[in-house]
Design a protein around this motif. Structure first.
Motif, PDB file in Angstrom:
ATOM      1  N   TYR A   1      35.864  40.809  45.026  1.00 19.83           N
ATOM      2  CA  TYR A   1      37.126  40.602  45.728  1.00 19.83           C
ATOM      3  C   TYR A   1      36.958  39.768  46.991  1.00 19.83           C
ATOM      4  O   TYR A   1      35.971  39.897  47.726  1.00 19.83           O
ATOM      5  CB  TYR A   1      37.703  41.940  46.178  1.00 19.83           C
ATOM      6  CG  TYR A   1      38.692  42.563  45.241  1.00 19.83           C
ATOM      7  CD1 TYR A   1      39.860  41.913  44.892  1.00 19.83           C
ATOM      8  CD2 TYR A   1      38.466  43.840  44.722  1.00 19.83           C
ATOM      9  CE1 TYR A   1      40.771  42.489  44.046  1.00 19.83           C
ATOM     10  CE2 TYR A   1      39.375  44.432  43.869  1.00 19.83           C
ATOM     11  CZ  TYR A   1      40.526  43.750  43.541  1.00 19.83           C
ATOM     12  OH  TYR A   1      41.427  44.326  42.699  1.00 19.83           O
TER      13      TYR A   1
ATOM     14  N   ARG B   1      44.819  49.691  37.195  1.00 20.66           N
ATOM     15  CA  ARG B   1      44.115  50.495  38.210  1.00 20.66           C
ATOM     16  C   ARG B   1      44.812  51.827  38.428  1.00 20.66           C
ATOM     17  O   ARG B   1      44.160  52.847  38.674  1.00 20.66           O
ATOM     18  CB  ARG B   1      44.053  49.734  39.544  1.00 20.66           C
ATOM     19  CG  ARG B   1      42.978  48.687  39.627  1.00 20.66           C
ATOM     20  CD  ARG B   1      42.760  48.247  41.064  1.00 20.66           C
ATOM     21  NE  ARG B   1      43.931  47.607  41.645  1.00 20.66           N
ATOM     22  CZ  ARG B   1      44.045  46.303  41.861  1.00 20.66           C
ATOM     23  NH1 ARG B   1      43.064  45.491  41.532  1.00 20.66           N
ATOM     24  NH2 ARG B   1      45.132  45.800  42.399  1.00 20.66           N
TER      25      ARG B   1
ATOM     26  N   ASP C   1      35.426  44.317  40.716  1.00 16.22           N
ATOM     27  CA  ASP C   1      35.666  44.922  42.030  1.00 16.22           C
ATOM     28  C   ASP C   1      34.787  44.372  43.153  1.00 16.22           C
ATOM     29  O   ASP C   1      35.299  44.100  44.247  1.00 16.22           O
ATOM     30  CB  ASP C   1      35.500  46.444  41.943  1.00 16.22           C
ATOM     31  CG  ASP C   1      36.316  47.040  40.811  1.00 16.22           C
ATOM     32  OD1 ASP C   1      37.265  47.785  41.081  1.00 16.22           O
ATOM     33  OD2 ASP C   1      35.983  46.763  39.648  1.00 16.22           O
TER      34      ASP C   1
END
Length: 349
Positions: A274, A26, A271
C-alpha cells in the motif's frame, strides 16, 4: 436542485469514491476471484454503509456498485436470473444514500465496465458487448442516475461502444481507461490518443482508472491533460507500482515469508504494498496542479485515503472532523497538559 456533474466540474474538482470491490471483500461481503457484487442483493445494508462511508469521506458521487454485474460475468457464476435485480437494486441503494448528504445531495452514477469478452478480431463479441451495455444502461436510465461511469477499459473500441450506448440514453459519460503493462491500449492506441477520441465523440470526462498506482499512472495522465481540452479524470489504485511492475497484477513482495496460494500478490496479498495516505496526498496535489478535474482512487482504496484526496484538492468532507490530529496523543502530542514522563520517551517507544 442539486448541481449536475458538469456544473460541479465548472465550479472546481469533483471527487468520486471507487474501490468498493476490494473494500467489500475486506469487510467480508464479496468473494475475491469472481468479484461479483452480489452484495447488493445479499447484504444491502453492508453496501449502503460502504456507499455512505465513501460519501462522508468526500465523494461527490455515489457510484452504483455494478462493476462486473454484466451478463457475461453473471453467466460465469450461473446467476443470469439475478442480473436485472442486482443492477436495479445497486442503483436504488445508491440513491437512498446520496439523499443523506447533509449539505448537497450527492450525484448518483451508473456503472459499466470492461467485459473481458471483447475481442477486436471477433465482430460477434462486439455485438454481444454492445447488447450487454445497452441493457444495463436502460436500467440506469429507468432508475434515474445522474450520469454513467464507464471504466477500466483496456480496449479503446470497447470504451467507444460503451460511450455510444451511454449517449443513446442521453446521459453524461465519464470514460476511464485501464492501461496494462504494454503501456498502451490493447488495440494499439496510445492512451492520450484514445482519450482525445472519446472526448471528441461526446464523453464529458476522460482519463484513467485502476491497474496502476500513482507513480505509474500520473505520467500518462500528464499526457492526457496535454492532449485533451476538456475534463480529465485520474483514479489510481493505492499501491506502490513501479516502472518495472507498472500494474498491481504482478507486484512482488520481497518480504513475504509464507507461501502464497495465488501466483502473485494480486489480489489477496497486496497489503504490504500500500501507499500511505501522505503518498496519496502528494499524488493528488501533483494531479491537481497539472489540471486534473475528476479525482478518486480505485481498487484497494479506503475512505480515509479518499478523504486525503478530497482535502488535498481543497474539499472539506463530512467526516473531515475525524482527520488526524496528533496534538493530544499521549506519546507524540504537543498539548501542554500531557504528562512529560510519557512524551520524553517518544523516541524510545
Amino acid at each position: 436542485m442539486k448541481r449536475t456533474l458538469q456544473q460541479r466540474l465548472q465550479d472546481g474538482p469533483v471527487v468520486c469514491g471507487e474501490g468498493y470491490l476490494f473494500e467489500l471483500e475486506r469487510r467480508g461481503y464479496l468473494q475475491a476471484g469472481s468479484f461479483v457484487p452480489e452484495v447488493a442483493l445479499e447484504n444491502p445494508q453492508a453496501l449502503k454503509q460502504t456507499y455512505r462511508d465513501y460519501m462522508n469521506a468526500g465523494s461527490d458521487v455515489v457510484l452504483a456498485f455494478t462493476y462486473n454485474a454484466h451478463r457475461e460475468k453473471m453467466r460465469i457464476i450461473g446467476k443470469e436470473d439475478l442480473l436485472e435485480p442486482l443492477n436495479r437494486e445497486a442503483i436504488r441503494l445508491a440513491k437512498e444514500v446520496a439523499q443523506e448528504h447533509p449539505t448537497e445531495e450527492a450525484l448518483v452514477a451508473g456503472n459499466v465496465s470492461n467485459t473481458n469478452l471483447f475481442d477486436p478480431e471477433d465482430p460477434a463479441s462486439k455485438e454481444k458487448v454492445r447488447s450487454m451495455f445497452a441493457e444495463m444502461l436502460t436500467w440506469c436510465k429507468e432508475e434515474g442516475v445522474d450520469f454513467v461511469n464507464g471504466e477500466t477499459f483496456y480496449y479503446y473500441e470497447e470504451a467507444q461502444i460503451a460511450l455510444e450506448e451511454i449517449l443513446k440514453q442521453d446521459l453524461p459519460a465519464v470514460i476511464t481507461l485501464g492501461v496494462m503493462g504494454e503501456n498502451k491500449m490493447r488495440d494499439g492506441y496510445e492512451v492520450d490518443e484514445a482519450c482525445q477520441k472519446l472526448q471528441e465523440n461526446g464523453a464529458l470526462v476522460v482519463g484513467m482508472n485502476c491497474f496502476r498506482g500513482p507513480a505509474t499512472m500520473q505520467p500518462y495522465v500528464n499526457k492526457i491533460r496535454e492532449t485533451v481540452d476538456g475534463y480529465v479524470a485520474a483514479l489510481p489504485v493505492p499501491y506502490r507500482t513501479t516502472e518495472e511492475h507498472p500494474t498491481f497484477f504482478n507486484l512482488p513482495d520481497g518480504g513475504c515469508s509464507c507461501h502464497l496460494p495465488t501466483e502473485t500478490t494480486f489480489p489477496t496479498s497486496l497489503d504490504p504494498l500500500y501507499c500511505n495516505r501522505y503518498e496519496i496526498a502528494n499524488w493528488a496535489k501533483e494531479a491537481y496542479d497539472v489540471g486534473v478535474n475528476y479525482f478518486g482512487l480505485c481498487c484497494g482504496a479506503s475512505p480515509s485515503m479518499l478523504r486525503e484526496v478530497a482535502e488535498t484538492v481543497g474539499r472539506e468532507a463530512v467526516n473531515s472532523k475525524y482527520s488526524p490530529n496528533m496534538e493530544k496523543h499521549f506519546l507524540f502530542g504537543s498539548d501542554e497538559s500531557l504528562k512529560s514522563h510519557n512524551t520524553q520517551f517518544r523516541t524510545k517507544a
